[in-house]
Design a protein around this motif. Sequence first.
Motif, mmCIF file in Angstrom:
data_model
loop_
_atom_site.group_PDB
_atom_site.id
_atom_site.type_symbol
_atom_site.label_atom_id
_atom_site.label_comp_id
_atom_site.label_asym_id
_atom_site.label_seq_id
_atom_site.Cartn_x
_atom_site.Cartn_y
_atom_site.Cartn_z
ATOM 1 N N GLY A 40 0.641 -1.184 -0.031
ATOM 2 C CA GLY A 40 0.041 0.048 -0.154
ATOM 3 C C GLY A 40 0.817 1.061 -0.272
ATOM 4 O O GLY A 40 0.309 2.512 0.239
ATOM 5 N N SER A 125 -8.694 -5.906 -7.129
ATOM 6 C CA SER A 125 -8.786 -5.055 -6.189
ATOM 7 C C SER A 125 -9.630 -3.807 -6.743
ATOM 8 O O SER A 125 -9.598 -3.301 -7.655
ATOM 9 C CB SER A 125 -7.207 -4.499 -5.834
ATOM 10 O OG SER A 125 -7.447 -3.595 -4.889
ATOM 11 N N ASP A 126 -10.544 -3.523 -5.518
ATOM 12 C CA ASP A 126 -11.388 -2.237 -5.879
ATOM 13 C C ASP A 126 -10.670 -1.216 -4.851
ATOM 14 O O ASP A 126 -11.548 -0.095 -4.495
ATOM 15 C CB ASP A 126 -12.666 -2.672 -5.320
ATOM 16 C CG ASP A 126 -13.053 -3.243 -3.951
ATOM 17 O OD1 ASP A 126 -11.856 -3.262 -3.381
ATOM 18 O OD2 ASP A 126 -14.265 -3.475 -3.620
ATOM 19 N N ASN A 127 -9.605 -1.091 -4.655
ATOM 20 C CA ASN A 127 -9.280 -0.015 -3.778
ATOM 21 C C ASN A 127 -8.803 1.068 -4.589
ATOM 22 O O ASN A 127 -8.666 2.378 -4.128
ATOM 23 C CB ASN A 127 -7.703 -0.425 -2.958
ATOM 24 C CG ASN A 127 -7.877 -1.518 -2.239
ATOM 25 O OD1 ASN A 127 -8.767 -1.582 -1.349
ATOM 26 N ND2 ASN A 127 -6.761 -2.395 -1.968
ATOM 27 N N LEU A 128 -8.665 0.811 -5.770
ATOM 28 C CA LEU A 128 -8.269 1.961 -6.689
ATOM 29 C C LEU A 128 -9.422 2.344 -7.924
ATOM 30 O O LEU A 128 -9.052 3.291 -8.758
ATOM 31 C CB LEU A 128 -6.883 1.715 -7.466
ATOM 32 C CG LEU A 128 -5.555 1.500 -6.744
ATOM 33 C CD1 LEU A 128 -4.384 1.259 -7.337
ATOM 34 C CD2 LEU A 128 -5.472 2.840 -5.876
ATOM 35 N N SER A 157 -8.520 -8.052 3.451
ATOM 36 C CA SER A 157 -9.501 -6.752 3.551
ATOM 37 C C SER A 157 -10.375 -6.796 2.480
ATOM 38 O O SER A 157 -11.101 -6.057 2.633
ATOM 39 C CB SER A 157 -8.499 -5.486 3.466
ATOM 40 O OG SER A 157 -7.762 -5.743 2.137
ATOM 41 N N ARG A 158 -10.382 -7.720 1.632
ATOM 42 C CA ARG A 158 -11.509 -7.761 0.502
ATOM 43 C C ARG A 158 -11.798 -9.169 0.572
ATOM 44 O O ARG A 158 -11.834 -9.763 -0.803
ATOM 45 C CB ARG A 158 -10.815 -7.268 -0.757
ATOM 46 C CG ARG A 158 -10.364 -5.823 -0.875
ATOM 47 C CD ARG A 158 -9.857 -5.519 -2.309
ATOM 48 N NE ARG A 158 -8.461 -5.941 -2.670
ATOM 49 C CZ ARG A 158 -8.645 -6.997 -3.304
ATOM 50 N NH1 ARG A 158 -9.581 -7.631 -3.675
ATOM 51 N NH2 ARG A 158 -7.237 -7.828 -3.657
ATOM 52 N N THR A 161 -14.828 -9.992 -2.802
ATOM 53 C CA THR A 161 -14.596 -9.665 -3.860
ATOM 54 C C THR A 161 -14.746 -10.625 -5.016
ATOM 55 O O THR A 161 -15.507 -10.829 -5.936
ATOM 56 C CB THR A 161 -13.318 -8.777 -4.250
ATOM 57 O OG1 THR A 161 -13.126 -7.682 -3.059
ATOM 58 C CG2 THR A 161 -13.653 -7.982 -5.466
#
Length: 258
Positions: A40, A125-128, A157-158, A161
């Motif tokens: 991260g 990943s849906d972080n971005l 953390s996901r 998903t």
Amino acid sequence: MAHPEAAEVLAGVDHVVGYGPYVARVPQREGLARHASGNGVETDRGRLALDLARSGDEVALVSGGDAGVFGMATALFESREVAVVDDPGYADVRVRVVPGVTAAHAASALVGAVLGGDHALVNLSDNLKPWEVLADRLTALVSRDVSVALYNPRSRSRPETLGAARDLLVDAVGPDRVVVVARHVGRDEEAVVVTTLGGLDVDAVDMGCLVVIGASTTRVTADGWVWTPRSLGSRVGVDNPSRTGPADASSHARPSRG
């Protein structure tokens, strides 16, 4: 996975910067400083590499797989863009992107040629990017019969998903698409499972895995190879006579071929 050119570069640099597990794969030697950091903080790593290089040292900013595919090359350019605004002198730092072997293509080679036809690489990943964008892209690709390799499929953390993606795609194309789950490709712990969308065990997938969803024409041979024909119009691509059925493909595991 390392490319010979990358190995040559790593043998001559003064610093290696990167995510801890990737830095640990670079052998320690006299004169080499290793700078490991956690997940991260990719742009921070990029800035550190730029600062070290600007001081006159040779620096390698490492990734797993290919640095240009969901890797540190993009993070470096993001860091460089910001740094140049603050100080135009950063534009003079020489950047060279050295290719590696992408995780998706290494996994495809492990089982045969599951990405032998048209394919796409998607970071799950849906972080971005928001889930709505991911869902739209995945549905469009798989519905149009494009094989898809999913990077970063599931993390602590996901945890939901991948399951959400599986359910979405089962609704779109049914449960019978061939799925390959490749774990720790190119490492000692390398393993692969061939299954289907409907049979995918989401709980068995983590960040050490790469998940490949085949096309409707993807075939599983009796001896465990998985491949996708190059042409939709070819004789083998239309009738697909040798494809293993869903029950046979589900949860079929085999060791690395070395």
